[in-house]
Design a protein around this motif. Sequence first.
Motif, PDB file in Angstrom:
ATOM      1  N   THR A   1     -13.097   8.530  -2.209  1.00 57.36           N
ATOM      2  CA  THR A   1     -12.400   7.751  -3.241  1.00 57.36           C
ATOM      3  C   THR A   1     -12.016   8.547  -4.485  1.00 57.36           C
ATOM      4  O   THR A   1     -11.206   8.084  -5.284  1.00 57.36           O
ATOM      5  CB  THR A   1     -13.310   6.602  -3.716  1.00 57.36           C
TER       6      THR A   1
ATOM      7  N   TYR B   1      -3.778  -4.376   8.958  1.00 58.07           N
ATOM      8  CA  TYR B   1      -4.266  -3.732  10.184  1.00 58.07           C
ATOM      9  C   TYR B   1      -3.145  -3.870  11.218  1.00 58.07           C
ATOM     10  O   TYR B   1      -2.081  -4.433  10.902  1.00 58.07           O
ATOM     11  CB  TYR B   1      -5.601  -4.342  10.648  1.00 58.07           C
TER      12      TYR B   1
ATOM     13  N   ASP C   1       0.960   3.973  -2.992  1.00 53.98           N
ATOM     14  CA  ASP C   1       0.671   5.386  -2.714  1.00 53.98           C
ATOM     15  C   ASP C   1       1.774   6.281  -3.264  1.00 53.98           C
ATOM     16  O   ASP C   1       1.530   7.392  -3.724  1.00 53.98           O
ATOM     17  CB  ASP C   1       0.541   5.633  -1.203  1.00 53.98           C
TER      18      ASP C   1
ATOM     19  N   ASP D   1     -12.317   2.086   5.729  1.00 55.61           N
ATOM     20  CA  ASP D   1     -12.190   3.154   4.716  1.00 55.61           C
ATOM     21  C   ASP D   1     -11.053   2.851   3.742  1.00 55.61           C
ATOM     22  O   ASP D   1     -11.169   3.093   2.538  1.00 55.61           O
ATOM     23  CB  ASP D   1     -11.903   4.503   5.391  1.00 55.61           C
ATOM     24  N   LYS D   2      -9.949   2.324   4.280  1.00 51.68           N
ATOM     25  CA  LYS D   2      -8.803   2.014   3.410  1.00 51.68           C
ATOM     26  C   LYS D   2      -9.168   0.927   2.397  1.00 51.68           C
ATOM     27  O   LYS D   2      -8.735   0.951   1.248  1.00 51.68           O
ATOM     28  CB  LYS D   2      -7.602   1.553   4.242  1.00 51.68           C
TER      29      LYS D   2
ATOM     30  N   THR E   1     -11.436   2.956  10.230  1.00 50.68           N
ATOM     31  CA  THR E   1     -10.370   3.555   9.406  1.00 50.68           C
ATOM     32  C   THR E   1      -9.831   2.515   8.427  1.00 50.68           C
ATOM     33  O   THR E   1      -9.602   2.824   7.252  1.00 50.68           O
ATOM     34  CB  THR E   1      -9.210   4.032  10.311  1.00 50.68           C
ATOM     35  N   VAL E   2      -9.648   1.299   8.934  1.00 51.99           N
ATOM     36  CA  VAL E   2      -9.177   0.230   8.046  1.00 51.99           C
ATOM     37  C   VAL E   2     -10.247  -0.042   6.982  1.00 51.99           C
ATOM     38  O   VAL E   2      -9.943  -0.236   5.794  1.00 51.99           O
ATOM     39  CB  VAL E   2      -8.836  -1.047   8.854  1.00 51.99           C
TER      40      VAL E   2
ATOM     41  N   GLY F   1       0.835  -1.211   0.000  1.00 52.54           N
ATOM     42  CA  GLY F   1       0.000   0.000   0.000  1.00 52.54           C
ATOM     43  C   GLY F   1       0.863   1.251   0.000  1.00 52.54           C
ATOM     44  O   GLY F   1       0.578   2.235  -0.695  1.00 52.54           O
TER      45      GLY F   1
ATOM     46  N   HIS G   1      -4.889  -6.614   2.940  1.00 50.25           N
ATOM     47  CA  HIS G   1      -5.101  -5.332   3.615  1.00 50.25           C
ATOM     48  C   HIS G   1      -4.443  -5.443   4.976  1.00 50.25           C
ATOM     49  O   HIS G   1      -4.528  -6.486   5.625  1.00 50.25           O
ATOM     50  CB  HIS G   1      -6.588  -5.041   3.757  1.00 50.25           C
TER      51      HIS G   1
ATOM     52  N   LYS H   1     -11.066   2.499  -0.299  1.00 53.91           N
ATOM     53  CA  LYS H   1     -10.173   3.259  -1.194  1.00 53.91           C
ATOM     54  C   LYS H   1      -9.374   2.321  -2.097  1.00 53.91           C
ATOM     55  O   LYS H   1      -9.129   2.615  -3.259  1.00 53.91           O
ATOM     56  CB  LYS H   1      -9.212   4.129  -0.372  1.00 53.91           C
ATOM     57  N   THR H   2      -8.965   1.186  -1.528  1.00 51.65           N
ATOM     58  CA  THR H   2      -8.186   0.229  -2.321  1.00 51.65           C
ATOM     59  C   THR H   2      -9.016  -0.306  -3.477  1.00 51.65           C
ATOM     60  O   THR H   2      -8.543  -0.386  -4.613  1.00 51.65           O
ATOM     61  CB  THR H   2      -7.730  -0.950  -1.427  1.00 51.65           C
TER      62      THR H   2
ATOM     63  N   ARG I   1      -9.360   2.345  -6.156  1.00 49.48           N
ATOM     64  CA  ARG I   1      -8.145   2.507  -6.971  1.00 49.48           C
ATOM     65  C   ARG I   1      -8.008   1.340  -7.955  1.00 49.48           C
ATOM     66  O   ARG I   1      -7.680   1.526  -9.122  1.00 49.48           O
ATOM     67  CB  ARG I   1      -6.916   2.581  -6.059  1.00 49.48           C
TER      68      ARG I   1
END
Length: 492
Positions: free
Chosen positions: A332, A439, A184, A381-382, A378-379, A180, A437, A385-386, A389
Amino acid sequence: MLPVDRLATLARSDGITELESALLPLMRMLAELDEPGETEKAEVDRLLPLVFAVVREVCSEDYEKRNAPEVEDAVPQIVMLSPECESLSDLLLQMEHYGYAFKVFADYRQGLRYALDNSVVAVVVSLSDGFSADIRTVVDELRRHGRKWFVLSDRGDFSLRLQAVRMGALGFFIAPLNVGVLVDAVDPLAYKARDEPYRVLVLDDSVTVLAAIRKTLGQFPNLNTQVLRDPALVLEKLLDFTPDVLLLDFHMDGCNGLEVAKIIRQNRAFESMPIVFLTSETREDVQLEAMRHGGDDFLTKPISEAQLVNTVISKAERYRGLRKLMVEDSLTGLFNHVKTKALLQQSLLLAERQKRPVCYAILDIDHFKRVNDNYGHTVGDKVIKTLARLLKQKVRRSDVVGRYGGEEFVIVMFDSTPADAKARVDRMREAFGDIYHAYDEGIFSVSFSAGVAHFPAYGTMMELMVAADDALYEAKRAGRNRVVCAQRSVAV
Ligand SMILES: Nc1nc2c(ncn2[C@@H]2O[C@H](COP(=O)(O)OP(=O)(O)OP(=O)(O)O)[C@@H](O)[C@H]2O)c(=O)[nH]1
Protein backbone atom coordinates in the motif's frame (compact mmCIF):
# COMPACT_ATOMS: atom_id res chain seq x y z
CA MET A 1 15.14 38.34 34.44
CA LEU A 2 17.96 39.26 32.06
CA PRO A 3 16.85 40.21 28.53
CA VAL A 4 18.83 37.28 27.14
CA ASP A 5 17.05 34.83 29.50
CA ARG A 6 13.71 36.32 28.50
CA LEU A 7 14.56 35.93 24.84
CA ALA A 8 15.51 32.27 25.41
CA THR A 9 12.23 31.63 27.26
CA LEU A 10 10.30 33.16 24.38
CA ALA A 11 12.30 31.11 21.87
CA ARG A 12 11.50 27.94 23.81
CA SER A 13 7.80 28.69 24.14
CA ASP A 14 7.61 29.44 20.39
CA GLY A 15 9.50 26.25 19.54
CA ILE A 16 12.43 28.15 17.96
CA THR A 17 15.00 25.66 19.16
CA GLU A 18 17.86 27.06 17.05
CA LEU A 19 17.60 30.41 18.84
CA GLU A 20 17.32 28.79 22.23
CA SER A 21 20.44 26.67 21.53
CA ALA A 22 22.38 29.69 20.30
CA LEU A 23 21.51 31.65 23.46
CA LEU A 24 22.35 28.90 25.95
CA PRO A 25 26.18 29.36 26.05
CA LEU A 26 25.68 33.09 26.45
CA MET A 27 23.23 32.58 29.33
CA ARG A 28 25.55 30.10 31.06
CA MET A 29 28.45 32.54 30.87
CA LEU A 30 26.40 35.49 32.07
CA ALA A 31 25.01 33.46 34.97
CA GLU A 32 28.53 32.86 36.32
CA LEU A 33 29.61 36.50 36.10
CA ASP A 34 29.57 39.33 38.58
CA GLU A 35 31.74 41.76 36.64
CA PRO A 36 32.67 41.00 33.04
CA GLY A 37 36.41 41.23 32.35
CA GLU A 38 38.18 41.48 28.99
CA THR A 39 38.07 37.71 28.38
CA GLU A 40 34.33 37.60 29.01
CA LYS A 41 33.72 40.60 26.78
CA ALA A 42 35.69 38.84 24.04
CA GLU A 43 33.58 35.71 24.56
CA VAL A 44 30.35 37.74 24.26
CA ASP A 45 31.74 39.24 21.03
CA ARG A 46 32.39 35.71 19.79
CA LEU A 47 28.94 34.37 20.69
CA LEU A 48 26.78 37.27 19.56
CA PRO A 49 27.35 36.84 15.79
CA LEU A 50 25.96 33.31 16.08
CA VAL A 51 22.85 34.58 17.86
CA PHE A 52 22.40 37.25 15.17
CA ALA A 53 22.86 34.65 12.43
CA VAL A 54 20.06 32.55 13.96
CA VAL A 55 17.81 35.60 14.38
CA ARG A 56 18.37 36.45 10.71
CA GLU A 57 17.51 32.88 9.72
CA VAL A 58 14.38 32.86 11.92
CA CYS A 59 13.23 36.18 10.44
CA SER A 60 13.80 35.01 6.86
CA GLU A 61 10.89 34.27 4.55
CA ASP A 62 12.23 30.78 3.99
CA TYR A 63 12.03 29.97 7.71
CA GLU A 64 8.46 31.24 7.85
CA LYS A 65 7.54 29.07 4.90
CA ARG A 66 9.15 26.01 6.47
CA ASN A 67 7.39 26.55 9.77
CA ALA A 68 4.06 27.82 8.47
CA PRO A 69 1.00 26.01 9.87
CA GLU A 70 -0.44 23.41 7.62
CA VAL A 71 -3.02 24.44 5.05
CA GLU A 72 -5.33 21.71 3.86
CA ASP A 73 -4.90 21.09 0.15
CA ALA A 74 -7.74 22.06 -2.19
CA VAL A 75 -9.83 19.17 -3.50
CA PRO A 76 -8.39 18.13 -6.88
CA GLN A 77 -10.82 18.59 -9.77
CA ILE A 78 -11.48 16.42 -12.81
CA VAL A 79 -13.53 17.76 -15.71
CA MET A 80 -15.48 15.43 -17.96
CA LEU A 81 -16.81 16.52 -21.37
CA SER A 82 -19.59 14.13 -22.25
CA PRO A 83 -23.07 14.35 -23.76
CA GLU A 84 -24.29 11.71 -21.28
CA CYS A 85 -24.41 13.71 -18.06
CA GLU A 86 -27.08 11.67 -16.30
CA SER A 87 -25.46 8.29 -16.73
CA LEU A 88 -22.33 9.64 -15.06
CA SER A 89 -23.89 10.53 -11.71
CA ASP A 90 -22.67 7.28 -10.17
CA LEU A 91 -19.12 7.87 -11.38
CA LEU A 92 -19.33 11.37 -9.96
CA LEU A 93 -20.21 10.00 -6.52
CA GLN A 94 -17.47 7.39 -6.68
CA MET A 95 -14.87 9.99 -7.62
CA GLU A 96 -15.94 12.09 -4.65
CA HIS A 97 -15.21 9.13 -2.40
CA TYR A 98 -11.72 8.99 -3.83
CA GLY A 99 -11.27 12.65 -2.90
CA TYR A 100 -11.92 14.26 -6.29
CA ALA A 101 -14.40 16.91 -7.36
CA PHE A 102 -15.84 15.65 -10.66
CA LYS A 103 -17.58 18.11 -12.99
CA VAL A 104 -19.43 16.96 -16.08
CA PHE A 105 -20.22 19.27 -19.03
CA ALA A 106 -22.45 18.27 -21.93
CA ASP A 107 -21.52 21.55 -23.64
CA TYR A 108 -17.85 20.98 -24.58
CA ARG A 109 -17.10 24.71 -25.09
CA GLN A 110 -18.47 25.55 -21.66
CA GLY A 111 -16.42 22.72 -20.13
CA LEU A 112 -13.34 23.96 -21.94
CA ARG A 113 -13.81 27.46 -20.50
CA TYR A 114 -14.18 25.98 -17.03
CA ALA A 115 -11.04 23.87 -17.43
CA LEU A 116 -9.04 26.89 -18.59
CA ASP A 117 -10.32 29.21 -15.84
CA ASN A 118 -9.78 26.76 -12.98
CA SER A 119 -6.97 24.66 -11.69
CA VAL A 120 -8.02 21.21 -12.87
CA VAL A 121 -5.99 18.04 -12.64
CA ALA A 122 -7.23 16.57 -15.92
CA VAL A 123 -10.00 16.67 -18.52
CA VAL A 124 -11.65 13.53 -19.87
CA VAL A 125 -13.02 14.05 -23.38
CA SER A 126 -15.69 11.60 -24.44
CA LEU A 127 -15.77 10.87 -28.19
CA SER A 128 -19.08 9.64 -29.46
CA ASP A 129 -17.99 9.76 -33.07
CA GLY A 130 -14.22 10.16 -33.33
CA PHE A 131 -12.50 13.55 -33.38
CA SER A 132 -15.04 15.92 -34.90
CA ALA A 133 -13.88 19.42 -35.92
CA ASP A 134 -15.40 20.85 -32.74
CA ILE A 135 -13.63 18.36 -30.50
CA ARG A 136 -10.36 19.05 -32.30
CA THR A 137 -10.68 22.74 -31.47
CA VAL A 138 -11.40 21.93 -27.83
CA VAL A 139 -8.43 19.58 -27.37
CA ASP A 140 -6.14 21.98 -29.25
CA GLU A 141 -7.03 24.67 -26.71
CA LEU A 142 -6.52 22.27 -23.79
CA ARG A 143 -3.14 21.33 -25.16
CA ARG A 144 -2.15 24.95 -25.86
CA HIS A 145 -2.86 25.80 -22.20
CA GLY A 146 -0.95 22.82 -20.88
CA ARG A 147 -4.02 20.98 -19.56
CA LYS A 148 -3.68 17.21 -19.21
CA TRP A 149 -6.45 15.35 -21.03
CA PHE A 150 -7.64 11.81 -21.66
CA VAL A 151 -9.91 10.21 -24.24
CA LEU A 152 -13.00 8.18 -23.37
CA SER A 153 -14.36 6.20 -26.28
CA ASP A 154 -16.49 3.11 -26.87
CA ARG A 155 -14.04 1.90 -29.51
CA GLY A 156 -10.30 1.50 -29.13
CA ASP A 157 -9.03 0.82 -32.63
CA PHE A 158 -5.46 1.63 -33.53
CA SER A 159 -6.22 4.59 -35.83
CA LEU A 160 -8.31 6.38 -33.17
CA ARG A 161 -5.62 5.76 -30.54
CA LEU A 162 -3.00 7.08 -32.96
CA GLN A 163 -4.98 10.28 -33.53
CA ALA A 164 -5.37 10.72 -29.77
CA VAL A 165 -1.65 10.30 -29.18
CA ARG A 166 -0.84 12.75 -31.98
CA MET A 167 -3.16 15.33 -30.44
CA GLY A 168 -1.43 14.97 -27.07
CA ALA A 169 -3.87 12.76 -25.11
CA LEU A 170 -2.23 11.37 -21.99
CA GLY A 171 -4.33 8.21 -21.93
CA PHE A 172 -7.19 6.35 -23.56
CA PHE A 173 -10.14 4.84 -21.69
CA ILE A 174 -12.72 2.49 -23.13
CA ALA A 175 -16.34 3.12 -22.08
CA PRO A 176 -17.89 2.38 -19.65
CA LEU A 177 -15.31 4.22 -17.59
CA ASN A 178 -14.08 2.21 -14.63
CA VAL A 179 -13.52 4.41 -11.60
CA GLY A 180 -10.43 2.47 -10.46
CA VAL A 181 -8.81 2.89 -13.88
CA LEU A 182 -9.55 6.63 -13.89
CA VAL A 183 -8.24 7.11 -10.35
CA ASP A 184 -5.05 5.18 -11.16
CA ALA A 185 -4.47 7.50 -14.12
CA VAL A 186 -5.14 10.81 -12.35
CA ASP A 187 -3.65 10.07 -8.91
CA PRO A 188 -0.05 10.65 -10.01
CA LEU A 189 -1.08 14.00 -11.53
CA ALA A 190 -3.02 15.13 -8.46
CA TYR A 191 -0.71 13.84 -5.77
CA LYS A 192 2.78 14.46 -7.01
CA ALA A 193 5.24 13.33 -4.37
CA ARG A 194 6.19 16.27 -2.22
CA ASP A 195 9.96 16.48 -2.32
CA GLU A 196 10.83 17.61 1.14
CA PRO A 197 14.29 19.15 1.41
CA TYR A 198 16.96 16.95 2.97
CA ARG A 199 17.53 17.88 6.60
CA VAL A 200 21.18 18.48 7.52
CA LEU A 201 22.38 19.01 11.09
CA VAL A 202 25.87 20.42 11.68
CA LEU A 203 27.44 20.07 15.14
CA ASP A 204 30.66 22.06 15.46
CA ASP A 205 31.96 24.33 18.21
CA SER A 206 33.39 26.83 15.74
CA VAL A 207 31.09 29.68 14.78
CA THR A 208 33.19 30.32 11.69
CA VAL A 209 32.86 26.73 10.44
CA LEU A 210 29.12 26.73 11.15
CA ALA A 211 28.61 30.01 9.32
CA ALA A 212 30.65 28.83 6.30
CA ILE A 213 28.77 25.50 6.04
CA ARG A 214 25.40 27.17 6.49
CA LYS A 215 26.26 29.67 3.75
CA THR A 216 27.35 26.96 1.30
CA LEU A 217 24.44 24.59 1.94
CA GLY A 218 21.98 27.51 2.14
CA GLN A 219 22.37 28.02 -1.61
CA PHE A 220 20.58 24.73 -2.26
CA PRO A 221 16.78 24.85 -1.84
CA ASN A 222 16.69 21.05 -1.48
CA LEU A 223 18.73 21.30 1.74
CA ASN A 224 17.36 22.46 5.09
CA THR A 225 20.37 23.06 7.33
CA GLN A 226 20.39 23.63 11.08
CA VAL A 227 23.45 24.13 13.25
CA LEU A 228 24.35 23.31 16.84
CA ARG A 229 27.39 24.26 18.93
CA ASP A 230 26.67 22.41 22.15
CA PRO A 231 27.16 18.60 21.95
CA ALA A 232 25.09 18.18 25.14
CA LEU A 233 21.96 19.17 23.17
CA VAL A 234 22.53 16.79 20.30
CA LEU A 235 20.10 14.00 21.26
CA GLU A 236 17.24 16.41 21.83
CA LYS A 237 18.00 18.15 18.56
CA LEU A 238 18.13 14.85 16.66
CA LEU A 239 14.73 13.85 18.03
CA ASP A 240 13.27 17.20 17.14
CA PHE A 241 14.81 17.75 13.71
CA THR A 242 15.31 14.10 12.55
CA PRO A 243 18.14 14.94 10.15
CA ASP A 244 18.95 12.91 7.04
CA VAL A 245 22.63 13.46 7.68
CA LEU A 246 24.74 14.75 10.59
CA LEU A 247 27.98 16.64 10.01
CA LEU A 248 29.99 16.20 13.19
CA ASP A 249 33.12 18.05 14.26
CA PHE A 250 35.84 15.60 15.25
CA HIS A 251 37.59 17.80 17.83
CA MET A 252 35.36 19.83 20.15
CA ASP A 253 35.89 21.42 23.56
CA GLY A 254 35.04 18.95 26.32
CA CYS A 255 34.47 15.89 24.14
CA ASN A 256 35.38 14.56 20.74
CA GLY A 257 33.18 13.65 17.79
CA LEU A 258 33.91 9.96 18.22
CA GLU A 259 32.39 10.00 21.70
CA VAL A 260 29.36 11.93 20.50
CA ALA A 261 28.93 9.42 17.64
CA LYS A 262 29.01 6.55 20.16
CA ILE A 263 26.32 8.23 22.29
CA ILE A 264 24.18 8.78 19.19
CA ARG A 265 24.56 5.19 17.99
CA GLN A 266 23.40 3.90 21.38
CA ASN A 267 19.94 5.17 20.40
CA ARG A 268 18.16 2.74 18.10
CA ALA A 269 16.38 5.57 16.30
CA PHE A 270 19.71 6.89 15.02
CA GLU A 271 21.47 3.59 14.36
CA SER A 272 21.66 4.10 10.62
CA MET A 273 21.60 7.90 10.28
CA PRO A 274 24.70 8.92 8.29
CA ILE A 275 27.39 10.67 10.34
CA VAL A 276 30.08 12.54 8.43
CA PHE A 277 33.04 13.75 10.47
CA LEU A 278 34.49 17.18 9.87
CA THR A 279 38.16 17.06 10.73
CA SER A 280 41.63 18.25 9.99
CA GLU A 281 42.77 14.79 11.03
CA THR A 282 44.50 13.02 8.16
CA ARG A 283 45.99 10.04 10.02
CA GLU A 284 44.51 6.91 8.51
CA ASP A 285 44.40 4.92 11.77
CA VAL A 286 42.33 7.66 13.50
CA GLN A 287 39.95 7.84 10.56
CA LEU A 288 39.54 4.04 10.52
CA GLU A 289 38.87 4.04 14.27
CA ALA A 290 36.17 6.67 13.76
CA MET A 291 34.55 4.65 10.96
CA ARG A 292 34.58 1.59 13.21
CA HIS A 293 32.54 3.54 15.75
CA GLY A 294 29.79 4.59 13.47
CA GLY A 295 31.17 7.29 11.18
CA ASP A 296 30.17 7.01 7.53
CA ASP A 297 32.60 9.42 5.93
CA PHE A 298 35.20 12.11 6.50
CA LEU A 299 35.42 15.63 5.18
CA THR A 300 38.88 17.02 5.74
CA LYS A 301 39.15 20.71 6.57
CA PRO A 302 39.46 22.99 4.68
CA ILE A 303 36.44 21.43 2.97
CA SER A 304 35.81 22.22 -0.69
CA GLU A 305 32.26 23.41 -1.36
CA ALA A 306 31.67 20.86 -4.11
CA GLN A 307 32.83 18.01 -1.91
CA LEU A 308 30.65 19.19 0.98
CA VAL A 309 27.51 19.47 -1.13
CA ASN A 310 28.09 16.17 -2.97
CA THR A 311 28.75 14.26 0.23
CA VAL A 312 25.73 15.72 2.03
CA ILE A 313 23.33 15.07 -0.84
CA SER A 314 24.55 11.56 -1.63
CA LYS A 315 24.46 10.45 2.03
CA ALA A 316 21.04 12.01 2.65
CA GLU A 317 19.63 10.54 -0.58
CA ARG A 318 20.75 7.01 0.28
CA TYR A 319 19.45 7.30 3.83
CA ARG A 320 16.05 8.53 2.64
CA GLY A 321 15.83 5.63 0.15
CA LEU A 322 16.81 3.14 2.82
CA ARG A 323 14.40 4.59 5.32
CA LYS A 324 11.57 4.46 2.78
CA LEU A 325 12.18 0.74 2.28
CA MET A 326 12.35 0.19 6.01
CA VAL A 327 9.23 2.11 6.92
CA GLU A 328 6.78 1.46 4.08
CA ASP A 329 4.36 -1.39 3.60
CA SER A 330 5.08 -2.78 0.13
CA LEU A 331 1.44 -3.39 -0.94
CA THR A 332 0.00 0.00 0.00
CA GLY A 333 2.92 2.41 0.46
CA LEU A 334 1.52 3.30 3.91
CA PHE A 335 3.74 3.19 6.99
CA ASN A 336 4.38 -0.37 8.12
CA HIS A 337 3.63 -1.80 11.56
CA VAL A 338 6.98 -0.93 13.15
CA LYS A 339 7.08 2.62 11.84
CA THR A 340 3.45 3.29 12.74
CA LYS A 341 4.15 2.27 16.33
CA ALA A 342 7.24 4.46 16.46
CA LEU A 343 5.26 7.42 15.12
CA LEU A 344 2.48 6.79 17.61
CA GLN A 345 5.02 6.82 20.41
CA GLN A 346 6.51 10.05 19.06
CA SER A 347 3.07 11.68 18.82
CA LEU A 348 2.30 10.72 22.42
CA LEU A 349 5.57 12.21 23.69
CA LEU A 350 4.86 15.42 21.83
CA ALA A 351 1.24 15.46 23.01
CA GLU A 352 2.36 15.02 26.60
CA ARG A 353 4.90 17.83 26.29
CA GLN A 354 2.47 20.19 24.60
CA LYS A 355 -0.59 19.09 26.63
CA ARG A 356 -2.54 18.26 23.46
CA PRO A 357 -4.93 15.35 22.78
CA VAL A 358 -4.26 12.49 20.36
CA CYS A 359 -6.74 9.96 19.01
CA TYR A 360 -5.77 6.52 17.85
CA ALA A 361 -8.07 4.56 15.54
CA ILE A 362 -7.79 0.97 14.44
CA LEU A 363 -9.76 -0.08 11.33
CA ASP A 364 -10.50 -3.61 10.17
CA ILE A 365 -12.23 -4.58 6.92
CA ASP A 366 -15.41 -6.55 7.63
CA HIS A 367 -15.65 -10.19 6.57
CA PHE A 368 -12.53 -9.84 4.51
CA LYS A 369 -12.04 -13.60 4.41
CA ARG A 370 -15.22 -13.76 2.32
CA VAL A 371 -13.78 -11.23 -0.15
CA ASN A 372 -10.79 -13.49 -0.70
CA ASP A 373 -12.91 -16.63 -0.81
CA ASN A 374 -15.52 -15.18 -3.19
CA TYR A 375 -13.45 -13.02 -5.53
CA GLY A 376 -9.86 -14.23 -5.12
CA HIS A 377 -6.77 -12.98 -3.35
CA THR A 378 -5.81 -10.51 -6.11
CA VAL A 379 -9.15 -8.75 -5.83
CA GLY A 380 -8.69 -8.81 -2.02
CA ASP A 381 -5.34 -7.06 -2.46
CA LYS A 382 -7.01 -4.42 -4.62
CA VAL A 383 -9.59 -3.77 -1.90
CA ILE A 384 -6.76 -3.28 0.62
CA LYS A 385 -5.04 -0.86 -1.78
CA THR A 386 -8.28 1.03 -2.35
CA LEU A 387 -8.82 1.52 1.37
CA ALA A 388 -5.19 2.61 1.77
CA ARG A 389 -5.59 5.23 -0.97
CA LEU A 390 -8.87 6.46 0.46
CA LEU A 391 -7.36 6.84 3.94
CA LYS A 392 -4.32 8.65 2.55
CA GLN A 393 -6.59 11.10 0.79
CA LYS A 394 -8.92 11.65 3.72
CA VAL A 395 -6.43 12.16 6.56
CA ARG A 396 -4.83 15.49 7.39
CA ARG A 397 -1.17 15.98 6.65
CA SER A 398 -0.37 15.87 10.35
CA ASP A 399 -2.09 12.48 10.82
CA VAL A 400 -0.23 9.20 10.59
CA VAL A 401 -1.82 6.38 8.65
CA GLY A 402 -0.33 2.92 8.61
CA ARG A 403 -1.14 -0.64 7.63
CA TYR A 404 -0.93 -2.65 10.77
CA GLY A 405 -1.01 -6.00 9.00
CA GLY A 406 -3.49 -7.96 6.85
CA GLU A 407 -6.70 -5.98 6.55
CA GLU A 408 -6.00 -3.79 9.59
CA PHE A 409 -5.09 -0.12 9.41
CA VAL A 410 -4.40 2.53 12.03
CA ILE A 411 -4.68 6.30 12.07
CA VAL A 412 -3.01 8.55 14.61
CA MET A 413 -4.81 11.89 14.79
CA PHE A 414 -2.85 14.58 16.57
CA ASP A 415 -4.77 17.35 18.29
CA SER A 416 -8.06 15.58 17.80
CA THR A 417 -10.91 15.12 20.29
CA PRO A 418 -12.75 11.76 20.44
CA ALA A 419 -15.89 13.29 18.91
CA ASP A 420 -13.91 14.84 16.08
CA ALA A 421 -11.94 11.63 15.47
CA LYS A 422 -15.09 9.49 15.49
CA ALA A 423 -16.82 11.82 13.03
CA ARG A 424 -13.83 11.76 10.69
CA VAL A 425 -13.42 7.97 10.77
CA ASP A 426 -17.18 7.67 10.25
CA ARG A 427 -16.93 9.78 7.08
CA MET A 428 -14.12 7.52 5.84
CA ARG A 429 -16.27 4.48 6.64
CA GLU A 430 -19.21 5.86 4.70
CA ALA A 431 -17.03 6.76 1.72
CA PHE A 432 -15.42 3.31 1.70
CA GLY A 433 -18.79 1.57 1.90
CA ASP A 434 -19.99 3.51 -1.15
CA ILE A 435 -17.09 2.39 -3.34
CA TYR A 436 -17.70 -0.40 -5.85
CA HIS A 437 -14.94 -2.97 -6.27
CA ALA A 438 -14.78 -4.83 -9.54
CA TYR A 439 -14.24 -8.54 -10.12
CA ASP A 440 -14.51 -10.59 -13.33
CA GLU A 441 -18.26 -10.86 -13.24
CA GLY A 442 -19.43 -7.66 -11.62
CA ILE A 443 -19.03 -5.38 -8.68
CA PHE A 444 -19.35 -5.60 -4.90
CA SER A 445 -18.85 -3.36 -1.89
CA VAL A 446 -17.40 -3.88 1.58
CA SER A 447 -17.32 -2.03 4.88
CA PHE A 448 -14.94 -1.63 7.76
CA SER A 449 -15.32 -1.37 11.52
CA ALA A 450 -13.18 0.83 13.75
CA GLY A 451 -12.28 1.44 17.36
CA VAL A 452 -11.09 4.84 18.57
CA ALA A 453 -9.29 5.65 21.82
CA HIS A 454 -8.15 8.95 23.20
CA PHE A 455 -4.97 10.16 24.87
CA PRO A 456 -4.69 11.32 27.67
CA ALA A 457 -7.87 9.44 28.76
CA TYR A 458 -5.79 6.32 28.05
CA GLY A 459 -2.44 7.54 29.26
CA THR A 460 0.12 5.07 27.92
CA MET A 461 0.68 3.69 24.46
CA MET A 462 -0.23 0.20 25.59
CA GLU A 463 -3.46 1.35 27.28
CA LEU A 464 -4.40 3.37 24.22
CA MET A 465 -3.85 0.46 21.84
CA VAL A 466 -5.71 -2.03 24.02
CA ALA A 467 -8.64 0.40 24.44
CA ALA A 468 -8.88 0.96 20.66
CA ASP A 469 -8.69 -2.80 20.06
CA ASP A 470 -11.47 -3.42 22.59
CA ALA A 471 -13.59 -0.71 20.94
CA LEU A 472 -13.00 -2.36 17.55
CA TYR A 473 -14.06 -5.71 18.98
CA GLU A 474 -17.18 -4.01 20.33
CA ALA A 475 -17.91 -2.55 16.86
CA LYS A 476 -17.58 -6.01 15.29
CA ARG A 477 -19.77 -7.58 17.95
CA ALA A 478 -22.46 -4.93 17.52
CA GLY A 479 -22.86 -5.83 13.84
CA ARG A 480 -19.79 -4.31 12.04
CA ASN A 481 -19.72 -1.30 9.67
CA ARG A 482 -19.51 1.14 12.59
CA VAL A 483 -17.07 3.18 14.68
CA VAL A 484 -16.95 2.76 18.45
CA CYS A 485 -15.15 5.13 20.82
CA ALA A 486 -13.50 3.79 23.99
CA GLN A 487 -15.45 5.39 26.80
CA ARG A 488 -12.98 6.54 29.46
CA SER A 489 -12.93 10.32 29.74
CA VAL A 490 -10.13 12.59 30.95
CA ALA A 491 -10.05 13.25 34.70
CA VAL A 492 -10.38 16.98 35.34
N1 LIG B 1 -5.92 -10.53 -0.16
C1 LIG B 1 -5.31 -10.44 1.02
N2 LIG B 1 -5.85 -11.05 2.10
C2 LIG B 1 -5.23 -10.92 3.28
C3 LIG B 1 -4.04 -10.17 3.43
N3 LIG B 1 -3.67 -10.22 4.75
C4 LIG B 1 -4.60 -10.97 5.38
N4 LIG B 1 -5.55 -11.40 4.52
C5 LIG B 1 -6.73 -12.21 4.78
O1 LIG B 1 -7.65 -11.47 5.57
C6 LIG B 1 -8.54 -12.39 6.19
C7 LIG B 1 -8.88 -11.89 7.58
O2 LIG B 1 -9.90 -12.68 8.06
P1 LIG B 1 -10.38 -12.72 9.57
O3 LIG B 1 -9.35 -12.11 10.47
O4 LIG B 1 -10.81 -14.11 9.85
O5 LIG B 1 -11.60 -11.78 9.66
P2 LIG B 1 -12.67 -11.28 8.63
O6 LIG B 1 -13.06 -12.31 7.64
O7 LIG B 1 -12.16 -9.99 8.06
O8 LIG B 1 -13.89 -10.99 9.57
P3 LIG B 1 -14.13 -9.88 10.67
O9 LIG B 1 -12.82 -9.18 10.94
O10 LIG B 1 -14.60 -10.64 11.87
O11 LIG B 1 -15.15 -8.97 10.12
C8 LIG B 1 -7.83 -13.73 6.19
O12 LIG B 1 -8.53 -14.60 5.30
C9 LIG B 1 -6.45 -13.43 5.63
O13 LIG B 1 -5.95 -14.48 4.82
C10 LIG B 1 -3.49 -9.56 2.26
O14 LIG B 1 -2.45 -8.91 2.29
N5 LIG B 1 -4.17 -9.73 1.09
